[in-house]
Design a protein around this motif. Sequence first.
Motif, PDB file in Angstrom:
ATOM      1  N   ARG A  27      20.198 -96.964 -17.855  1.00 39.52           N
ATOM      2  CA  ARG A  27      20.842 -97.905 -17.375  1.00 39.52           C
ATOM      3  C   ARG A  27      20.267 -99.319 -17.851  1.00 39.52           C
ATOM      4  NH1 ARG A  27      22.609 -96.224 -11.117  1.00 39.52           N
ATOM      5  NH2 ARG A  27      23.427 -94.263 -11.687  1.00 39.52           N
ATOM      6  N   GLY A  28      19.759 -99.295 -18.895  1.00 38.35           N
ATOM      7  CA  GLY A  28      19.021-100.566 -19.291  1.00 38.35           C
ATOM      8  C   GLY A  28      18.543-100.389 -20.593  1.00 38.35           C
ATOM      9  N   ARG A  74      22.085-107.333 -13.388  1.00 37.97           N
ATOM     10  CA  ARG A  74      20.785-107.727 -13.694  1.00 37.97           C
ATOM     11  C   ARG A  74      19.771-107.263 -12.618  1.00 37.97           C
ATOM     12  NH1 ARG A  74      21.549-113.806 -16.399  1.00 37.97           N
ATOM     13  NH2 ARG A  74      22.229-112.819 -18.424  1.00 37.97           N
ATOM     14  N   GLN A 112      19.692-103.647 -12.218  1.00 41.45           N
ATOM     15  CA  GLN A 112      18.647-102.982 -13.192  1.00 41.45           C
ATOM     16  C   GLN A 112      17.395-103.383 -12.666  1.00 41.45           C
ATOM     17  OE1 GLN A 112      19.566-104.649 -17.044  1.00 41.45           O
ATOM     18  NE2 GLN A 112      21.246-103.309 -17.540  1.00 41.45           N
TER      19      GLN A 112
END
Length: 549
Positions: free
Chosen positions: A164-165, A131, A134
């Motif tokens: 990537r998210g 997290r 990101q």
Amino acid sequence: MAITSANQLELLQTAEAVAREKMIDPDLVIEAMEDSLARAAKSRYGSEMDIRVKIDRKTGNATFTRVRTVVEDEAVENYQAQLTVKQAEPYLANPQVGDEIVDEVPPVELGRIAAQSAKQVILQRVREAERDRQYEEFKDRAGTIINGVVKREEYGNIIVDVGRGEAILRRNEKIGRESYRPNDRIRAYVKDVRRETRGPQIFLSRTDPQFMAELFKMEVPEIYDGVIEIKACARDPGSRAKIAVISYDNSIDPVGACVGMRGSRVQAVVGELQGEKIDIIPWSDDQATFLVNALQPAEVAKVVFDEDAARIEVVVPDEQLSLAIGRRGQNVRLASQLTGLDIDILTEEEESKRRQAEFNARTKLFMDALDLDEFFAQLLVAEGFTNLEEVAYVDLDELLSIDGVDEGTASELQTRAREHLEAANKAALENARALGAEDSLIEFEGLTPQMVEALAKDGVKTLEDFATCADWELAGGWTTVNGARLKDEGLLEPYDVSLEEAQNMVMTARVMLGWVDPTEMEAEETEAADDEVEGEGDNAVAEDKEAGV
């Protein structure tokens, strides 16, 4: 599970595999493993012990250690993890507060429950690291356009894979009735990136005005290079939009550059916005000129600007009214968003009727108050006199400049005006006292008898009552509710009391009552003035730097 030579390398391989899959630093995974093993060891040796685990980054060997810290005698709270200076003497030569005693302990056997707990700790730490990665990657992309692939739809919201998210395009951020299917490519504006407990949330928009501005930046090289600047934009998503541009190069037409050869540039933006019609207008520092441009294609006959209310009255020919307002008020609404002003549209006939009504009202005032015939009263109004105070206290030469008015007539006019005002003041004062107004309010400098009467009618009867009033309660103002500006009527607004005058009177009343220390007020004003001067100095330095000085 035991940490033996058989699975030491397996720890490193697992850490690298997880880090590669989640695209995070392998050290973060190993640290999570160390933390999980330390927790498991505490459950074996005792939760009060300070057990630490260190995994060798090359061999994968896990070392378990017990750490005890030297503290002051009276500071010992945990006898398993702390000891006094005297207790530390057998272990350390000349121990000092803050020293640590490190003893290696045997590795622990991880049972099924301990292994499951360790797995949960590792997964949690990996999720947190993912997290954070990101958020760090996308936080600086807010305000830009991003390309993605539609993954799925949830309750009308579109979940978009952005590499990537994942990002979310809410249903109210879609243009019109756009619909998407999985694997469709989508282009959207990154409106916001937030760090939340469930992970970074990336919010997309296709209706934001800045989405259109960024599209023009991609299509028009002059905007990207800074030669042309987009000063403002407004949209009715999927229907119509207005964009104001200015060129810093006299040889480049900003509107033509944005339109492109045969409309190629603007059509590329229109195609992305589902056929949204775009009006490109030149920006102007003059608000009236800019507003006239913003209301295109309607023609404007006259513009009247009210600075206090931040409103503009626009007078258009009768046949241009529907064009100026637009379908369902679209044209005037977009022009209002573009200029940041409330716009009232009047036809020439409506404005003429209003001006005639004002003329008649002032004429009747002078006829009744000064005992004049209609012709003479109309003459005063035509010369620009709007109230009795102007007639009573204006310089005598201004009255003498009116055709047919000699010195005797001018003096008589002023005498009648003053007598009428004095009588009105006396009546207002008597009425205010009858309503309960106290001398502290009546004698307050800056308030006329009519003002005191208006305040008393609203329950403001003492200086204390007056000091509790807000400036906007006295002078009036505007409040924005759900995007609509609503008028707040002020008690003293009919007497042309400005917001600044209301602020000064209220603060003076508070000082007189001892509620505010005047020395503190002066210090705050001085500090504010210094900050303003400092800010101007910073701006000047910045301008010098830009100019190469």
